[in-house]
Design a protein around this motif. Structure first.
Motif, PDB file in Angstrom:
ATOM      1  N   ASP A 110     -17.906 -19.084  42.394  1.00 19.57           N
ATOM      2  CA  ASP A 110     -18.082 -20.425  42.957  1.00 19.57           C
ATOM      3  C   ASP A 110     -17.001 -20.787  43.967  1.00 19.57           C
ATOM      4  O   ASP A 110     -16.858 -21.963  44.323  1.00 19.57           O
ATOM      5  N   ASP A 111     -16.204 -19.815  44.482  1.00 18.96           N
ATOM      6  CA  ASP A 111     -15.150 -20.034  45.479  1.00 18.96           C
ATOM      7  C   ASP A 111     -14.100 -21.020  45.005  1.00 18.96           C
ATOM      8  O   ASP A 111     -13.455 -21.710  45.813  1.00 18.96           O
ATOM      9  N   SER A 112     -13.886 -21.123  43.682  1.00 14.44           N
ATOM     10  CA  SER A 112     -12.835 -22.004  43.166  1.00 14.44           C
ATOM     11  C   SER A 112     -11.513 -21.256  43.129  1.00 14.44           C
ATOM     12  O   SER A 112     -11.470 -20.022  43.057  1.00 14.44           O
ATOM     13  N   ILE A 113     -10.424 -22.037  43.193  1.00 11.59           N
ATOM     14  CA  ILE A 113      -9.078 -21.477  43.294  1.00 11.59           C
ATOM     15  C   ILE A 113      -8.227 -22.091  42.192  1.00 11.59           C
ATOM     16  O   ILE A 113      -8.319 -23.300  41.914  1.00 11.59           O
ATOM     17  N   GLN A 114      -7.377 -21.262  41.603  1.00 12.39           N
ATOM     18  CA  GLN A 114      -6.433 -21.712  40.588  1.00 12.39           C
ATOM     19  C   GLN A 114      -5.076 -21.096  40.884  1.00 12.39           C
ATOM     20  O   GLN A 114      -4.975 -19.911  41.199  1.00 12.39           O
ATOM     21  N   VAL A 115      -4.014 -21.919  40.767  1.00 13.79           N
ATOM     22  CA  VAL A 115      -2.654 -21.468  41.063  1.00 13.79           C
ATOM     23  C   VAL A 115      -1.827 -21.651  39.799  1.00 13.79           C
ATOM     24  O   VAL A 115      -1.774 -22.760  39.231  1.00 13.79           O
ATOM     25  N   LEU A 116      -1.193 -20.563  39.354  1.00 14.46           N
ATOM     26  CA  LEU A 116      -0.350 -20.565  38.167  1.00 14.46           C
ATOM     27  C   LEU A 116       1.037 -20.097  38.532  1.00 14.46           C
ATOM     28  O   LEU A 116       1.212 -19.232  39.401  1.00 14.46           O
ATOM     29  N   GLU A 117       2.031 -20.654  37.858  1.00 14.87           N
ATOM     30  CA  GLU A 117       3.409 -20.208  38.004  1.00 14.87           C
ATOM     31  C   GLU A 117       3.896 -19.677  36.664  1.00 14.87           C
ATOM     32  O   GLU A 117       3.861 -20.408  35.656  1.00 14.87           O
ATOM     33  N   PRO A 118       4.314 -18.419  36.582  1.00  8.90           N
ATOM     34  CA  PRO A 118       4.806 -17.875  35.304  1.00  8.90           C
ATOM     35  C   PRO A 118       5.999 -18.673  34.807  1.00  8.90           C
ATOM     36  O   PRO A 118       6.865 -19.089  35.582  1.00  8.90           O
ATOM     37  N   ARG A 119       6.033 -18.860  33.510  1.00 12.00           N
ATOM     38  CA  ARG A 119       7.113 -19.630  32.917  1.00 12.00           C
ATOM     39  C   ARG A 119       8.364 -18.767  32.786  1.00 12.00           C
ATOM     40  O   ARG A 119       8.303 -17.620  32.355  1.00 12.00           O
ATOM     41  N   LEU A 120       9.484 -19.338  33.162  1.00 12.02           N
ATOM     42  CA  LEU A 120      10.775 -18.679  33.047  1.00 12.02           C
ATOM     43  C   LEU A 120      11.598 -19.360  31.967  1.00 12.02           C
ATOM     44  O   LEU A 120      11.483 -20.580  31.733  1.00 12.02           O
ATOM     45  N   LYS A 121      12.435 -18.570  31.295  1.00  8.88           N
ATOM     46  CA  LYS A 121      13.261 -19.090  30.227  1.00  8.88           C
ATOM     47  C   LYS A 121      14.337 -20.010  30.801  1.00  8.88           C
ATOM     48  O   LYS A 121      15.035 -19.645  31.753  1.00  8.88           O
ATOM     49  N   ASN A 122      14.440 -21.192  30.196  1.00  5.16           N
ATOM     50  CA  ASN A 122      15.452 -22.178  30.611  1.00  5.16           C
ATOM     51  C   ASN A 122      15.361 -22.509  32.103  1.00  5.16           C
ATOM     52  O   ASN A 122      16.375 -22.609  32.797  1.00  5.16           O
ATOM     53  N   ALA A 123      14.141 -22.642  32.625  1.00  5.05           N
ATOM     54  CA  ALA A 123      13.987 -22.942  34.056  1.00  5.05           C
ATOM     55  C   ALA A 123      14.368 -24.386  34.356  1.00  5.05           C
ATOM     56  O   ALA A 123      14.896 -24.692  35.428  1.00  5.05           O
ATOM     57  N   GLY A 124      14.076 -25.300  33.449  1.00  6.81           N
ATOM     58  CA  GLY A 124      14.409 -26.699  33.679  1.00  6.81           C
ATOM     59  C   GLY A 124      13.425 -27.434  34.553  1.00  6.81           C
ATOM     60  O   GLY A 124      13.658 -28.600  34.902  1.00  6.81           O
ATOM     61  N   ILE A 125      12.350 -26.816  34.965  1.00  7.06           N
ATOM     62  CA  ILE A 125      11.340 -27.454  35.813  1.00  7.06           C
ATOM     63  C   ILE A 125       9.979 -27.214  35.173  1.00  7.06           C
ATOM     64  O   ILE A 125       9.770 -26.203  34.470  1.00  7.06           O
ATOM     65  N   PRO A 126       9.017 -28.105  35.377  1.00  7.14           N
ATOM     66  CA  PRO A 126       7.676 -27.888  34.813  1.00  7.14           C
ATOM     67  C   PRO A 126       6.994 -26.701  35.481  1.00  7.14           C
ATOM     68  O   PRO A 126       6.944 -26.593  36.711  1.00  7.14           O
ATOM     69  N   GLN A 127       6.494 -25.799  34.676  1.00  9.72           N
ATOM     70  CA  GLN A 127       5.818 -24.610  35.166  1.00  9.72           C
ATOM     71  C   GLN A 127       4.487 -24.461  34.447  1.00  9.72           C
ATOM     72  O   GLN A 127       4.133 -25.247  33.576  1.00  9.72           O
ATOM     73  N   GLY A 128       3.755 -23.434  34.805  1.00  7.60           N
ATOM     74  CA  GLY A 128       2.430 -23.225  34.248  1.00  7.60           C
ATOM     75  C   GLY A 128       1.372 -23.393  35.309  1.00  7.60           C
ATOM     76  O   GLY A 128       1.435 -22.778  36.386  1.00  7.60           O
ATOM     77  N   THR A 129       0.380 -24.251  35.067  1.00 10.82           N
ATOM     78  CA  THR A 129      -0.704 -24.482  36.014  1.00 10.82           C
ATOM     79  C   THR A 129      -0.252 -25.483  37.066  1.00 10.82           C
ATOM     80  O   THR A 129      -0.048 -26.664  36.777  1.00 10.82           O
ATOM     81  N   LEU A 130      -0.111 -25.002  38.305  1.00 15.17           N
ATOM     82  CA  LEU A 130       0.255 -25.900  39.406  1.00 15.17           C
ATOM     83  C   LEU A 130      -0.973 -26.578  39.988  1.00 15.17           C
ATOM     84  O   LEU A 130      -0.954 -27.784  40.284  1.00 15.17           O
ATOM     85  N   ILE A 131      -2.038 -25.824  40.192  1.00 14.53           N
ATOM     86  CA  ILE A 131      -3.290 -26.381  40.728  1.00 14.53           C
ATOM     87  C   ILE A 131      -4.398 -25.892  39.812  1.00 14.53           C
ATOM     88  O   ILE A 131      -4.590 -24.683  39.631  1.00 14.53           O
ATOM     89  N   ARG A 132      -5.108 -26.807  39.223  1.00  6.19           N
ATOM     90  CA  ARG A 132      -6.197 -26.433  38.330  1.00  6.19           C
ATOM     91  C   ARG A 132      -7.358 -25.847  39.134  1.00  6.19           C
ATOM     92  O   ARG A 132      -7.421 -25.989  40.357  1.00  6.19           O
ATOM     93  N   ARG A 133      -8.263 -25.236  38.433  1.00  4.61           N
ATOM     94  CA  ARG A 133      -9.345 -24.512  39.090  1.00  4.61           C
ATOM     95  C   ARG A 133     -10.363 -25.483  39.700  1.00  4.61           C
ATOM     96  O   ARG A 133     -10.973 -26.277  38.988  1.00  4.61           O
ATOM     97  N   HIS A 134     -10.556 -25.397  41.001  1.00  5.35           N
ATOM     98  CA  HIS A 134     -11.596 -26.137  41.716  1.00  5.35           C
ATOM     99  C   HIS A 134     -11.621 -25.623  43.160  1.00  5.35           C
ATOM    100  O   HIS A 134     -10.768 -24.840  43.587  1.00  5.35           O
TER     101      HIS A 134
END
Length: 753
Positions: A110-134
Motif C-alpha cells: 500500500d506504499d506506506s512508510i514507517q520509520v524506526l530508531e533503534p533504542r540505545l542504552k541510557n540514550a536520554g531521548i525518546p526512541q522507537g517509532t519516529l513515524i508510524r506506518r502510513h
C-alpha cells in the motif's frame, strides 16, 4: 480497388472508437468559476495535447507473472533501508549536533512508510517509532503526491515531515527488488560518526577496570559441571547450648564453582521458623578465624612505585603477591561419609548422600563403599503412629473416633460402593443364611435352632429363632441386626475392635455372639452357591484347595486309597452315601471341616441342579415390582410379540421374549425375568417355545392380579426355613471322579475342580 475500412488501413484515429464522452474540467469552488479538471483526460478518456499524468501509486514494470493486485501480490513484502538524519543541539557544550540512525520500512502492498530508531542504552531521548506506518506526502509544492518505491535508493535523501533522511544501505531483498524495477542501486555508504557518542564511548572505556596480570580459568569448570550438585545429609548436635537440640541439615556442594550451601530440614510442628537457607552459597573456609575488616584481604596487592599519594602517582600490581592471604577452603576431596566439617565453628557430621553423589565419588575417586552413618537420633522423616484416645463408651467406636480427628465431628463414612454392589437386587438377596444350634450342655437349649443371617451389604448379623409350638420358648429375634465383635477384644481400647466377617462363617464353625456360642450346622442353597463362586474369599468352599488337602491326607498310594474306599463300598458301584462319605472324611487325621466335606460332596454328587421355584410367589413378586414402577405397557408388549410371531402359533422362544422385554423397558431384573421364563407355560408341540399370551397375563397386574405376597430376603424366610430341603440335600457321592482328580488320571475326563 479501395482498401477495406478497417483499423490499420486508414489514418483516421476515430476508427473503431466507441467512447466520445467529455471530461468535466470546469466547475464552481467557493462560488468562483475555475478549472478543476486539469488532470482529467479529454474526449473519450484520451490525454490532451501536452498533458502528463502523475502516478499516485508505485508503478511496477510489466512482465511475466500473475495479474494479482498489489495488496495481494506484495503482501508481507517490505523494503528495508538504513538511514540517518542530523539533529541540531542548541546550548550544549559537549555536542552541537547529533546523528541519529534510523530504519525506514516501505510496504509494497500500500506504499506506506514507517520509520524506526533503534533504542540505545541510557540514550536520554525518546526512541522507537519516529513515524508510524502510513502514506507520507511529498514536501511542498507537491503535497498532493505521495512517495513511491521509485523515490528510494541508496544515497538519496528523503524529506519526511521536514526531516531529511539520507539512505546509506539496504538489505539484500530490497537491493534485488530495486534492480528488477530498473533502478540503478548505488553502493552502500557509512553514516557519519556522532561526536557525542564517541565521547561517551571513550568515557565508558576509561571507567572499565584493568585486567589482572594472571588469568584464572574458571570457564572450563563451569561448562563441565554446570548444574551438577553434590548432596549430603548432615547432623548438627546443638544440645550443649541452651534450648539447643539435634538438627538435620542438607549440604549442597556446587561443582561449578566449589561453593557450599546448607539448608535445614525442619519437621512439621517443630516450632522453628522456616528460613530459606542456613548458610548462603559461598566458599566454606576450613579455618575461618576472626572476620577481617572490609578491604583488608584482597585478591591483588597495589605497589606505589613513584610519586606521592594522589595526583601524579604511579601504581602497579604486585605479581608476586607478597601481601596476599591464602585461605584453605573445603573441596569435594574433603567431603566423605563420617567426616566432621567445621561450619564457622559448628561441627557438622556427614551421615548420608544421594545416588548422584555416590556415583560421582565412585567414578572420580573410586570410592565403592559409601555406607550411611548413624548418629543415634530418630529420623524426623519417619512419621510416628498417631495415638488415639480410648473408646469412651458413647455410640460406636468409629463414631467416637471421628470426634477425635477434627474440631467439627463428622459421622463415620460407610462403604457406599460395597453397599450398592451387595444390596438386594431382584432375586439376589446377598444374604448368607446359616442354621445353628447352641454350644451348651443344658438339655433345654440343645434342641433350639437359630437362623444366622449375614448381610453382605454392611457386614451385619441377625440371629432369629423360629418359634416352636409347645416348646416353652417364645422365639423371634434373638439378636438385633448389628455388627458383632469377636471375643477377646478389649472393651475400652485405643484400637478398633475386630468384627465377624463373611469368611468367619461356614458350616462347622463355632462362633461367639455376645457370650452365646453357636455351632453352624447347615446353610441355605444361596449361601453355598455364593461361597463356591467366591472361593478365593471362602477357603472352606474352594474345591481346589479342599481336594489338594484331601490328596495330601490320603497319600500317594493308589491301591491303599482304593482299598480304603472298597471297604465302604463292597459292591464296587463307585457311589457312597453322604453319611458314609462324611464318616470316612471325619476319620482321616486331621479331619476336614463340615463345610469342606459338603463342598466335595456337592461337587461329586448326583443332586439335581434344577431348584424348584415357587411359581405363585415368583409371579406375585414380579407383579409387585411392576406395580411399584407403574408399568402398564402390556398392550404394546403384546403387539410386539404378535409382530414377532411370523407363524401365528401364539408361541415364541425364551430368548426372543427376553430381548423384547428388555427393548420395551420392562422394569424387571434380568435374573427375575429368566426365572419367570424358566417356569412359564410352554407350547404343546415345542417345549422350547412359550405361550406369550399366558406369560403376559401372568405379568398383567392390572387385569389379572394375584394375591400379594410380602417377600423379604430374610424377614419372612426365618419362620419357615429350618435347613436344606431333602430334595436339595446331597444323598449320593460319586467318588470315582474324585479319585481320578486326586491322582491326576489324564486318561479320563479332566477334573472339574
Amino acid at each position: 480497388m479501395a482498401l477495406p475500412f478497417l483499423p490499420g488501413n486508414s489514418f483516421n484515429k476515430n476508427l473503431g472508437k466507441t467512447k466520445y464522452h467529455l471530461s468535466h474540467h470546469f466547475d464552481y469552488a467557493n462560488e468562483t468559476a475555475m478549472m478543476v479538471g486539469a488532470e482529467k483526460p479529454g474526449i473519450g478518456g484520451e490525454a490532451l495535447l501536452g498533458q502528463k499524468y502523475k502516478a499516485r501509486n508505485t508503478v511496477f514494470p510489466k512482465g511475466d507473472g500473475s495479474n494479482l493486485p498489489s495488496w495481494v501480490a506484495f503482501d508481507r513484502q517490505v523494503l528495508s533501508f538504513d538511514a540517518f538524519y542530523q539533529e541540531a543541539v542548541h546550548e550544549k557544550r559537549e555536542e552541537q549536533y547529533r546523528v541519529r540512525n534510523c530504519k525506514i520500512y516501505f510496504y509494497l502492498e500500500d506504499d506506506s512508510i514507517q520509520v524506526l530508531e533503534p533504542r540505545l542504552k541510557n540514550a536520554g531521548i525518546p526512541q522507537g517509532t519516529l513515524i508510524r506506518r502510513h502514506r507520507i506526502p511529498r514536501p511542498r509544492p507537491n503535497e498532493d503526491e505521495f512517495y513511491t518505491a521509485e523515490d528510494f535508493n541508496i544515497g538519496s535523501e528523503i524529506n519526511l515531515y521536514s526531516k531529511v533522511f539520507k539512505i546509506t544501505d539496504c538489505d539484500q531483498f530490497t537491493q534485488n527488488f530495486l534492480r528488477k524495477m530498473g533502478t540503478n542501486v548505488q553502493r552502500p555508504g557509512n553514516p557519519p560518526e556522532d561526536p557525542y557518542m564517541k565521547y561517551r564511548k571513550a568515557m565508558d572505556e576509561s571507567m572499565q577496570p584493568l585486567r589482572p596480570y594472571e588469568k584464572f580459568d574458571t570457564l572450563k569448570q563451569f561448562l563441565d559441571h554446570d548444574r551438577h550438585v553434590l548432596r549430603f545429609y548432615c547432623h548438627w548436635d546443638d544440645s550443649d547450648n541452651m534450648f539447643g537440640d539435634p538438627r538435620e541439615m542438607v549440604l549442597h556442594y556446587y561443582l561449578a564453582d566449589d561453593t557450599v550451601e546448607i539448608r535445614e530440614v525442619i519437621p512439621p510442628n517443630a516450632g522453628r521458623d522456616a528460613v530459606p537457607v542456613f548458610l548462603k552459597r559461598s566458599k566454606l573456609p576450613k579455618d575461618p578465624g576472626s572476620l577481617p575488616q572490609p578491604g583488608v584481604e584482597t585478591d591483588r596487592t597495589v605497589l606505589n612505585v613513584f610519586g606521592p599519594t594522589g595526583a601524579g602517582g604511579r601504581y602497579i600490581f604486585d605479581s608476586l603477591k607478597t601481601g596476599a592471604v591464602d585461605n584453605e577452603y573445603y573441596t569435594d576431596k574433603d567431603l566423605s561419609l563420617g567426616a566432621v566439617l567445621s561450619v564457622w565453628g559448628r561441627k557438622f557430621v556427614i551421615c548420608d548422600s544421594d545416588d548422584f553423589t555416590k556415583e560421582y565419588y565412585k567414578t572420580k575417586y573410586g570410592v565403592e563403599n559409601m555406607t550411611p552413618v548413624t548418629v543415634g537420633i530418630p529420623n524426623p522423616n519417619v512419621e510416628l503412629p498417631r495415638q488415639m484416645p480410648p473408646y469412651n463408651g458413647f455410640g460406636s467406636e468409629e463414631d467416637s473416633l471421628c470426634s477425635c480427628k477434627g474440631l467439627l465431628p463428622k459421622p463415620p463414612k460407610r462403604d457406599f460402593i460395597k453397599f450398592m454392589e451387595c444390596d438386594r437386587h431382584g432375586l439376589d438377596s446377598n444374604v448368607l443364611r446359616f442354621l445353628a444350634r447352641m454350644d451348651t450342655k443344658k438339655p433345654i437349649d440343645q434342641d433350639r435352632r437359630f437362623i444366622i443371617s449375614y448381610f453382605l451389604a454392611d457386614d451385619t448379623i441377625l440371629v432369629f429363632e423360629p418359634p416352636v409350638r409347645n416348646s416353652g420358648i417364645i422365639g423371634g429375634k434373638f439378636l438385633e441386626r448389628s455388627r458383632v465383635k469377636k471375643p477377646g477384644n478389649t472393651r475400652y481400647s485405643t484400637e478398633l475392635s475386630e468384627y465377624y466377617s463373611a469368611s468367619d462363617l461356614y458350616v462347622g464353625a463355632c462362633v461367639d455372639f455376645n457370650n452365646f456360642k453357636f455351632i453352624l450346622i447347615d446353610a441355605d442353597e444361596y449361601a453355598f452357591q455364593y461361597m463356591e463362586n467366591c472361593k478365593d474369599k471362602f477357603v472352606h468352599s474352594n474345591i481346589n484347595s479342599v481336594v489338594m488337602k484331601l490328596a495330601a491326607k490320603l497319600g500317594p498310594n493308589k491301591e491303599d486309597v482304593r482299598a480304603f474306599f472298597a471297604k465302604t463300598d463292597p459292591s464296587g458301584s463307585g457311589f457312597l452315601s453322604y453319611e458314609k462319605f462324611r464318616e470316612m472324611a471325619l476319620n482321616i487325621e486331621p479331619s476336614l471341616s463340615e463345610q469342606e466335606i459338603m463342598t466335595v460332596a456337592r461337587q461329586y454328587s448326583d443332586r439335581p441342579n434344577d431348584i424348584v421355584l415357587d411359581t405363585e410367589k415368583l409371579m406375585a413378586i414380579m407383579q409387585e415390582e411392576l406395580r411399584k414402577r407403574n408399568f402398564e405397557g402390556f398392550g404394546t408388549l403384546a403387539a410386539a410379540f404378535r409382530h414377532l410371531d411370523k407363524e401365528c402359533c401364539g408361541a415364541l422362544d425364551r430368548e426372543t421374549i427376553r430381548k423384547e422385554c428388555i427393548a420395551q423397558h420392562v422394569p424387571l431384573p434380568n435374573d427375575m425375568l429368566q426365572a419367570a421364563l424358566s417356569v412359564a407355560k410352554t407350547a404343546q408341540n415345542n417345549n422350547d417355545a412359550i405361550c406369550y399370551e399366558d406369560f403376559l397375563n401372568a405379568l398383567n397386574w392390572r387385569d389379572f392380579p394375584v394375591p400379594p405376597v410380602q417377600y423379604q430376603a430374610v424377614g419372612g424366610g426365618e419362620k419357615s426355613w429350618c435347613g436344606t430341603k431333602p430334595s436339595n440335600q446331597v444323598s449320593i457321592v460319586h467318588y470315582e471322579p474324585l479319585l481320578k482328580c486326586i491322582f491326576g488320571d489324564t486318561t479320563s475326563d479332566p477334573c472339574v475342580c
